[in-house]
Scaffold this motif. Structure first.
Motif, PDB file in Angstrom:
ATOM      1  N   UNK A   1       0.824  -1.203   0.000  1.00 31.48           N
ATOM      2  CA  UNK A   1       0.000   0.000   0.000  1.00 31.48           C
ATOM      3  C   UNK A   1       0.860   1.256   0.000  1.00 31.48           C
ATOM      4  N   UNK A   2       2.064   1.167   0.547  1.00 33.22           N
ATOM      5  CA  UNK A   2       2.962   2.327   0.506  1.00 33.22           C
ATOM      6  C   UNK A   2       3.393   2.626  -0.936  1.00 33.22           C
ATOM      7  N   UNK A   3       3.508   1.590  -1.767  1.00 29.32           N
ATOM      8  CA  UNK A   3       3.805   1.824  -3.175  1.00 29.32           C
ATOM      9  C   UNK A   3       2.614   2.490  -3.865  1.00 29.32           C
ATOM     10  N   UNK A   4       1.403   2.019  -3.568  1.00 30.04           N
ATOM     11  CA  UNK A   4       0.212   2.659  -4.121  1.00 30.04           C
ATOM     12  C   UNK A   4       0.114   4.108  -3.642  1.00 30.04           C
ATOM     13  N   UNK A   5       0.498   4.349  -2.391  1.00 28.41           N
ATOM     14  CA  UNK A   5       0.483   5.717  -1.862  1.00 28.41           C
ATOM     15  C   UNK A   5       1.442   6.600  -2.661  1.00 28.41           C
ATOM     16  N   UNK A   6       2.607   6.059  -3.031  1.00 28.49           N
ATOM     17  CA  UNK A   6       3.573   6.808  -3.829  1.00 28.49           C
ATOM     18  C   UNK A   6       3.003   7.147  -5.200  1.00 28.49           C
ATOM     19  N   UNK A   7       2.316   6.196  -5.818  1.00 31.42           N
ATOM     20  CA  UNK A   7       1.733   6.438  -7.138  1.00 31.42           C
ATOM     21  C   UNK A   7       0.642   7.503  -7.046  1.00 31.42           C
ATOM     22  N   UNK A   8      -0.241   7.392  -6.040  1.00 34.76           N
ATOM     23  CA  UNK A   8      -1.297   8.389  -5.875  1.00 34.76           C
ATOM     24  C   UNK A   8      -0.704   9.773  -5.643  1.00 34.76           C
ATOM     25  N   UNK A   9       0.340   9.835  -4.815  1.00 36.50           N
ATOM     26  CA  UNK A   9       0.983  11.115  -4.561  1.00 36.50           C
ATOM     27  C   UNK A   9       1.617  11.696  -5.797  1.00 36.50           C
ATOM     28  N   UNK A  10       2.181  10.837  -6.652  1.00 31.79           N
ATOM     29  CA  UNK A  10       2.822  11.337  -7.876  1.00 31.79           C
ATOM     30  C   UNK A  10       1.788  11.900  -8.841  1.00 31.79           C
ATOM     31  N   UNK A  11       0.620  11.272  -8.931  1.00 30.85           N
ATOM     32  CA  UNK A  11      -0.444  11.850  -9.751  1.00 30.85           C
ATOM     33  C   UNK A  11      -0.782  13.260  -9.253  1.00 30.85           C
ATOM     34  N   UNK A  12      -0.855  13.413  -7.931  1.00 26.79           N
ATOM     35  CA  UNK A  12      -1.117  14.733  -7.370  1.00 26.79           C
ATOM     36  C   UNK A  12      -0.008  15.718  -7.667  1.00 26.79           C
ATOM     37  N   UNK A  13       1.243  15.231  -7.646  1.00 26.54           N
ATOM     38  CA  UNK A  13       2.386  16.101  -7.923  1.00 26.54           C
ATOM     39  C   UNK A  13       2.406  16.560  -9.377  1.00 26.54           C
ATOM     40  N   UNK A  14       1.829  15.768 -10.276  1.00 26.38           N
ATOM     41  CA  UNK A  14       1.734  16.157 -11.685  1.00 26.38           C
ATOM     42  C   UNK A  14       0.583  17.138 -11.902  1.00 26.38           C
ATOM     43  N   UNK A  15      -0.557  16.868 -11.268  1.00 26.94           N
ATOM     44  CA  UNK A  15      -1.748  17.697 -11.480  1.00 26.94           C
ATOM     45  C   UNK A  15      -1.664  19.033 -10.758  1.00 26.94           C
ATOM     46  N   UNK A  16      -1.027  19.058  -9.574  1.00 23.80           N
ATOM     47  CA  UNK A  16      -0.995  20.270  -8.766  1.00 23.80           C
ATOM     48  C   UNK A  16      -0.392  21.472  -9.476  1.00 23.80           C
ATOM     49  N   UNK A  17       0.823  21.360 -10.025  1.00 23.89           N
ATOM     50  CA  UNK A  17       1.409  22.525 -10.719  1.00 23.89           C
ATOM     51  C   UNK A  17       0.581  22.993 -11.911  1.00 23.89           C
ATOM     52  N   UNK A  18      -0.098  22.054 -12.591  1.00 20.38           N
ATOM     53  CA  UNK A  18      -0.958  22.461 -13.702  1.00 20.38           C
ATOM     54  C   UNK A  18      -2.110  23.333 -13.200  1.00 20.38           C
ATOM     55  N   UNK A  19      -2.700  22.949 -12.072  1.00 17.73           N
ATOM     56  CA  UNK A  19      -3.769  23.751 -11.480  1.00 17.73           C
ATOM     57  C   UNK A  19      -3.244  25.104 -11.037  1.00 17.73           C
ATOM     58  N   UNK A  20      -2.096  25.114 -10.371  1.00 11.28           N
ATOM     59  CA  UNK A  20      -1.519  26.373  -9.906  1.00 11.28           C
ATOM     60  C   UNK A  20      -1.172  27.305 -11.054  1.00 11.28           C
ATOM     61  N   UNK A  21      -0.583  26.740 -12.114  1.00 14.25           N
ATOM     62  CA  UNK A  21      -0.217  27.565 -13.269  1.00 14.25           C
ATOM     63  C   UNK A  21      -1.452  28.148 -13.942  1.00 14.25           C
ATOM     64  N   UNK A  22      -2.545  27.366 -13.984  1.00 12.16           N
ATOM     65  CA  UNK A  22      -3.776  27.860 -14.596  1.00 12.16           C
ATOM     66  C   UNK A  22      -4.365  29.023 -13.808  1.00 12.16           C
ATOM     67  N   UNK A  23      -4.206  28.996 -12.482  1.00 13.87           N
ATOM     68  CA  UNK A  23      -4.771  30.049 -11.633  1.00 13.87           C
ATOM     69  C   UNK A  23      -3.843  31.246 -11.473  1.00 13.87           C
TER      70      UNK A  23
END
Length: 419
Positions: A148-170
């Motif tokens: 589950x810690x590996x799945x947690x890493x994958x979920x976090x990486x998706x967030x790390x990719x999406x977050x800057x896109x949201x911030x840049x858009x705003x």
């Protein structure tokens, strides 16, 4: 006859993974733009910006041990919700510092520190719940599976990719809008978690266990945490030494962005297969391989600064190094986190998760200062890269025997269980 409390209900795994994704979306929508604001709105030098951002990082990683102890005492759910509240306050403070008639630097710095403290509160709580959910999973049998810690890493990486896109858009509406949007997102996260997390989660007080700072009493785990700190120091060079090396090769911002895209792609594609491999070979072998791969990455860069190469060759060396460091981190980090319950045995795990991260935070704070100084040392141009490689070699030699001893006191001899 005393009444023994019923075990707390486990948090649902999808809720925990979704939480990690949303945490990283909110974090990376705001924090990557702090340096830009400190430059444009406050006119600070690069050294001052580095100091402020270093303090923010230490407020998070360095305080994980305190957050873990609080989670042991009051329960994971309470500290997670408290961490969300502190991060909301931090983002709101960032916005407030720019809404004043004149930008308020002290207020902005206070906001950056609060964002770090919020993470120091909720991240150990999330780790506790993930470890609890991992232990409640049905045995994998002969089939290897990702932890589950590996799945947690994958979920976090998706967030790390999406977050800057949201911030840049705003960002076109100004950083105040970005910060307030981040605060609003964490309010929604807190509401979601208040409903999704079980009201009774593991806490030392509820289990009749008294005391504090359990991890500091375990010399094996202190040694393991100190050795594993080399992994976080190495991974942090994706944001410090490797981009600087690209700049020395006259690579533009597009090449740096490509390196981060390369890192994200490797994480999303390889984390689960790597975790399954770790489960097959066992914790000791996985740790040895992971530290060795990260060390090899820095040796590659060291060779590239000694051997005459053109600019494109030096860029390729950095990309190879980034790949090796990331794969090493994908191997060692989930494995180390999976070992925490075995070290803790029947004790609360919060302070153990906290110490593991705090040692890494201290290593990053001190190591980055040394690496930054050595990067400008022309007498031995490879010195900085060798300094980064040596702790990883030491960890590869000494950490696996310590990891193999985890859980032996309770008769657990299954080495593969730590992955």
């Amino acid at each position: 006859m005393p009444v023994i409390p019923a075990p707390p209900r486990a948090a649902r795994t999808p809720a925990l993974l979704g939480t990690q994704l949303l945490f990283n979306v909110g974090f990376f929508a705001v924090v990557p733009f702090l340096a830009l604001v400190l430059t444009d709105d406050f006119g600070l030098t690069a050294a001052a910006i580095g100091l402020i951002l270093g303090v923010r990082t230490f407020a998070q990683q360095g305080m994980f041990l305190v957050g873990g102890v609080l989670a042991d005492r009051f329960g994971a759910r309470r500290t997670i919700l408290a961490g969300c509240a502190v991060r909301v306050l931090g983002f709101a403070t960032l916005a407030l510092s720019l809404l004043a008639p004149a930008p308020q630097l002290a207020l902005f710095i206070g906001g950056t520190v609060l964002t770090g403290l919020g993470g120091a509160l909720f991240s150990p709580g999330v780790n506790i719940l993930v470890a609890d959910a991992e232990q409640r999973r049905a045995p994998a049998g002969v089939r290897s599976r990702a932890s589950l810690f590996a799945w947690l890493s994958v979920a976090g990486e998706f967030g790390a990719v999406l977050g800057p896109l949201l911030g840049a858009a705003l960002l076109g509406w100004g950083f105040v809008v970005v910060a307030l949007a981040g605060a609003a997102l964490f309010v929604l996260i807190a509401v979601f978690l208040a409903l999704a997390l079980p009201r009774r989660t593991p806490a030392a007080a509820e289990r009749g266990i008294h005391g504090r700072w359990w991890s500091l009493r375990d010399r094996r785990f202190v040694a393991f945490s100190a050795l594993h700190a080399a992994d976080l120091l190495a991974f942090n060079q994706l944001y410090l030494a490797l981009p600087l090396q690209l700049a020395r090769a006259d690579a533009g911002p597009g090449v740096v962005a490509a390196m981060f895209a390369w890192v994200s792609a490797l994480t999303l594609v390889l984390q689960l297969p790597v975790s399954r491999w770790c489960h097959r070979v066992g914790a000791a072998r996985a740790l040895r391989a992971g530290y060795g791969l990260s060390s090899a990455g820095f040796v590659v860069v060291a060779a590239s600064v000694v051997v005459p190469l053109d600019a494109s060759g030096r860029v390729v060396a950095v990309f190879v190094a980034a790949g090796l460091v990331v794969i090493g981190h994908l191997t060692t980090n989930p494995t180390a986190q999976g070992l925490v319950p075995r070290f803790a045995e029947m004790l609360p795990t919060g302070s153990f998760f906290g110490l593991l991260s705090t040692c890494g935070g201290v290593a990053v704070l001190l190591g980055n200062v040394a690496v930054g100084a050595l990067l400008g040392w022309t007498t031995v141009p490879a010195a900085a890269w060798l300094l980064l490689a040596v702790p990883l070699v030491v960890a590869a030699v000494w950490a696996p025997p310590v990891a193999a001893s985890a859980g032996r006191a309770s008769g657990d001899e299954n080495e593969a269980g730590g992955c």
